[in-house]
Scaffold this active site. Structure first.
Site, PDB file in Angstrom:
ATOM      1  N   LYS A  63      19.579   7.537 -12.187  1.00 32.45           N
ATOM      2  CA  LYS A  63      21.008   6.767 -11.470  1.00 32.45           C
ATOM      3  C   LYS A  63      20.636   6.568 -10.034  1.00 32.45           C
ATOM      4  CE  LYS A  63      25.721   7.683 -10.783  1.00 32.45           C
ATOM      5  NZ  LYS A  63      27.048   8.421 -10.957  1.00 32.45           N
ATOM      6  N   GLU A  82      12.037  15.165  -8.786  1.00 33.10           N
ATOM      7  CA  GLU A  82      11.355  15.339 -10.196  1.00 33.10           C
ATOM      8  C   GLU A  82      10.974  13.887 -10.594  1.00 33.10           C
ATOM      9  OE1 GLU A  82      14.121  16.859  -9.518  1.00 33.10           O
ATOM     10  OE2 GLU A  82      14.185  19.153 -10.191  1.00 33.10           O
ATOM     11  N   GLY A 140      26.017  10.658 -14.420  1.00 32.39           N
ATOM     12  CA  GLY A 140      24.634  10.845 -15.034  1.00 32.39           C
ATOM     13  C   GLY A 140      24.795  11.449 -16.431  1.00 32.39           C
ATOM     14  N   ARG A 141      25.489  12.349 -16.672  1.00 38.55           N
ATOM     15  CA  ARG A 141      25.476  13.057 -18.053  1.00 38.55           C
ATOM     16  C   ARG A 141      26.481  12.484 -19.173  1.00 38.55           C
ATOM     17  NH1 ARG A 141      27.946  15.853 -13.815  1.00 38.55           N
ATOM     18  NH2 ARG A 141      29.758  16.365 -14.045  1.00 38.55           N
ATOM     19  N   GLU A 165      27.812  21.486 -16.532  1.00 39.80           N
ATOM     20  CA  GLU A 165      27.720  20.757 -15.097  1.00 39.80           C
ATOM     21  C   GLU A 165      29.263  19.999 -14.872  1.00 39.80           C
ATOM     22  OE1 GLU A 165      24.133  18.665 -13.363  1.00 39.80           O
ATOM     23  OE2 GLU A 165      25.142  17.030 -14.116  1.00 39.80           O
ATOM     24  N   HIS A 196      17.233  33.674 -37.763  1.00 36.88           N
ATOM     25  CA  HIS A 196      16.127  34.732 -37.705  1.00 36.88           C
ATOM     26  C   HIS A 196      15.771  35.116 -36.256  1.00 36.88           C
ATOM     27  CE1 HIS A 196      15.505  34.175 -41.949  1.00 36.88           C
ATOM     28  NE2 HIS A 196      16.061  32.955 -41.627  1.00 36.88           N
ATOM     29  N   LYS A 227      18.616  22.267  -4.298  1.00 37.96           N
ATOM     30  CA  LYS A 227      17.776  21.004  -4.054  1.00 37.96           C
ATOM     31  C   LYS A 227      17.500  21.068  -2.498  1.00 37.96           C
ATOM     32  CE  LYS A 227      19.861  17.754  -7.150  1.00 37.96           C
ATOM     33  NZ  LYS A 227      20.506  16.611  -7.370  1.00 37.96           N
TER      34      LYS A 227
HETATM   35  O1  F6P Z   1      21.031  17.416 -10.008  1.00 38.49           O
HETATM   36  C1  F6P Z   1      21.756  17.045 -11.235  1.00 38.49           C
HETATM   37  C2  F6P Z   1      21.876  15.553 -11.163  1.00 38.49           C
HETATM   38  O2  F6P Z   1      22.468  14.668 -10.195  1.00 38.49           O
HETATM   39  C3  F6P Z   1      22.557  15.244 -12.771  1.00 38.49           C
HETATM   40  O3  F6P Z   1      23.845  15.233 -12.376  1.00 38.49           O
HETATM   41  C4  F6P Z   1      21.791  13.917 -13.125  1.00 38.49           C
HETATM   42  O4  F6P Z   1      22.039  13.803 -14.425  1.00 38.49           O
HETATM   43  C5  F6P Z   1      20.582  14.312 -12.901  1.00 38.49           C
HETATM   44  O5  F6P Z   1      20.400  15.107 -11.602  1.00 38.49           O
HETATM   45  C6  F6P Z   1      19.567  12.979 -12.636  1.00 38.49           C
HETATM   46  O6  F6P Z   1      20.062  12.376 -11.733  1.00 38.49           O
HETATM   47  P1  F6P Z   1      19.561  10.812 -11.428  1.00 38.49           P
HETATM   48  O7  F6P Z   1      19.829  10.012 -12.660  1.00 38.49           O
HETATM   49  O8  F6P Z   1      20.164  10.240 -10.234  1.00 38.49           O
HETATM   50  O9  F6P Z   1      17.826  10.829 -11.285  1.00 38.49           O
END
Ligand code: F6P
Length: 535
Positions: free
Chosen positions: A197, A203, A255-256, A341, A372, A501
């Site tokens: 987003k 990452e 995002g979620r 979250e 199990h 972060k």
């Molecule tokens: O760090 C949390 C977060 O902001 C989530 O809310 C989100 O889904 C995820 O990181 C990834 O964010 P982006 O889609 O901006 O890379």
């Protein structure tokens, strides 16, 4: 609302020691504490709720203003107050008509992007969009959190419908993740989707660069095999992705909550635009149910109220989600982000400290595997874990229908065992039948006692199809919303992820040896020294 919370506590006090099984003395219990919606059945009769408890919970929802806030969400009000944003993921699955946000109808753009996604998916699946190798066989979705968990969960869930390219999902900044993924792939026939987003997530951007380098070593024009899903046209351009390969969305899609739009592209490529349309239709169906069904018959409201009953009133701190459906193996992980979250907050919308606990720890695994592993604790541990079972009437393997029945039997048996338990007398009789006597009989019997009276619910559907998955995900989204409204928190921000972060960014130069660690605490200094010692 305070008086309703107090009444709920009082009510719980007066019923907490009664037997849930005993409630079935009322022959109408199962039907009265169940709701049907279409082919779905939600049975919450194996909880300690009665008419009075349910009525108090419904009062709580009303006093919290659930219906007004629900309409505010659907109509585009800026209910995400800490970020000054509307919350409109529902607009991605109901694109008819118009919807004004900030003085502008936002639906024409949503429809245009959706049409572009459909055209792209159709062309790629038909072989008209090719890689340097003359075709695209594999798609790698690089994203994390909401840009990974939803599409990945849905891709696995809908594998019987997947007839497009193979999809792979890379999220972790651990280089092992992308290395293991790319090792088996041919760069000439791979499409990389960078899903973020913000297009700033460390990452995702690190993995995207790794993928670009990997492809650049073989493919003359790597950018032609990249797609971006993001709200930032500027940043996707800076990364070198052409505008026609960018599928954008607005910041009012959290995002979620984003798998319904461009973030769902990998799923659309896998199951095709028609399957994806069914997925959206299932969610839209749940939206309509949420908006129109009476609270006592409303699945998201009931799920939320039962969650509140177990967590805030009974004090059970975790909630297990147990799908008896192997293809929902990533659903618990998906729900962890969605629920924790969203509702893992410590202040209310106005900044005041919460007077009640926020959302529970959500965890789980598909049955029967969990049986199990951790069900031991659920049955005999000292803490009560409310269990949410999920099961389908039919599987997708007609030749293995007998296995499906075994799966269903296990699901129902677990819910029954949790409620029924096994008394000391029953355990003693079992051990006596095995020939034990005296103190040894007593000792062994005690280990075989199940306290029972442990609550669970069962959500049952006909079959795991795109439509049903859409219903399930939207059901949980709205459940989280209702819980958030009742707790008085903002379910749509996530400030709690920020501090870690920031500290990670600050630690990087220290780990690289470019900056001293002397401002850090003793433990961090020790760990830095250990982890950077390559001798
Ligand atoms: O760090 C949390 C977060 O902001 C989530 O809310 C989100 O889904 C995820 O990181 C990834 O964010 P982006 O889609 O901006 O890379």
């Amino acid at each position: 609302m305070k008086n309703i919370w107090q009444s709920l506590e009082k009510h719980y006090d007066s019923v907490k020691s009664r037997s849930i099984l005993g409630l079935f003395g009322d022959a109408g219990r199962a039907a009265d504490f169940s709701v049907r919606h279409g082919a779905a059945l939600f049975d919450f009769s194996k909880t300690n709720l009665d008419a009075e408890g349910l009525s108090l919970l419904l009062d709580l929802a009303e006093a919290a203003g659930v219906s007004e806030k629900r309409e505010a969400m659907f109509s585009g009000a800026a209910i995400n107050e800490t970020e000054g944003r509307a919350v409109l993921h529902t607009a991605l699955r109901n694109m008819d008509g118009s919807l004004t946000v900030g003085g502008r109808d936002v639906l024409p753009d949503v429809r245009a992007t959706y049409a572009r996604m459909q055209a792209f998916a159709t062309d790629l699946r038909a072989g008209c969009i090719k890689g340097q190798g003359g075709k695209i066989t594999d798609v790698v979705n690089i994203g994390i959190g909401g840009s990974d968990l939803g599409p990945y969960m849905a891709y696995i869930a809908l594998s019987p419908f997947a007839d497009g390219p193979r999809c792979h999902f890379v999220s972790n900044v651990d280089g092992a993740h992308i290395a293991d993924c790319l090792r088996g792939l041919n760069p000439e026939t791979t499409l990389v989707i960078v899903a973020s987003k913000t297009f700033t997530t460390i990452e995702t951007m690190t993995n995207a660069q790794t993928a670009k380098d990997w492809m650049g070593r073989v493919v003359a024009e790597p950018a032609a095999q990249f797609v971006a899903l993001s709200t930032s046209a500027e940043k996707t351009a800076a990364f070198g992705i052409a505008p026609e390969r960018v599928f954008g969305f607005e910041d009012w899609v959290g995002g979620r909550y984003s798998m319904w739009g461009p973030i769902g592209l990998s799923l659309m490529l896998a199951i095709g635009p028609d399957g994806f349309a069914d997925f959206l239709a299932g969610a839209a169906d749940m939206d309509a149910h949420f908006r129109t069904a009476a609270p006592a018959q409303n699945l998201p409201i009931l799920l939320a109220l039962i969650g509140i009953w177990h967590n805030q009133v009974c004090g059970y701190t975790t909630r297990a989600v147990l799908p008896y459906e192997q293809r929902l193996s990533r659903l618990p992980a998906y729900l962890q982000q969605l629920e924790m979250e969203s509702n893992g907050k410590r202040v209310s919308m106005d900044g005041a400290e919460l007077e009640i606990h926020s959302g529970p720890v959500v965890w789980g695994e598909p049955g029967t595997n969990g049986q199990h592993a951790f069900y031991q604790l659920i049955h005999q541990g000292t803490r009560v874990v409310p269990c949410e079972f999920m099961v389908m009437r039919k599987g997708h393997e007609p030749d293995l229908a007998h296995q499906h029945l075994l799966l269903v039997a296990n699901c129902l048996a677990q819910a029954e065992a949790l409620m029924r338990g096994r008394s000391l007398e029953e355990a003693r009789a079992i051990m006596a039948a095995k020939g034990l006597t005296g103190a040894e009989l007593d000792r062994q019997a005690r280990h075989r006692v199940f306290p029972g009276n442990r609550p669970s619910t069962v959500l049952a559907f006909d079959q795991l199809t795109p439509f049903v998955l859409g219903q399930i995900v939207a059901l949980y989204e709205h459940r989280v919303f209702v819980e958030g409204v009742i707790l008085g928190i903002n379910s749509f921000d996530q400030w709690g992820v920020e501090l870690g972060k920031e500290l990670a960014v600050a630690l990087q130069p220290i780990l690289e040896g470019r900056e001293p660690a002397d401002q850090k605490d003793g433990s961090t200094r020790q760990l830095v020294a250990y982890l950077t010692d390559n001798t």
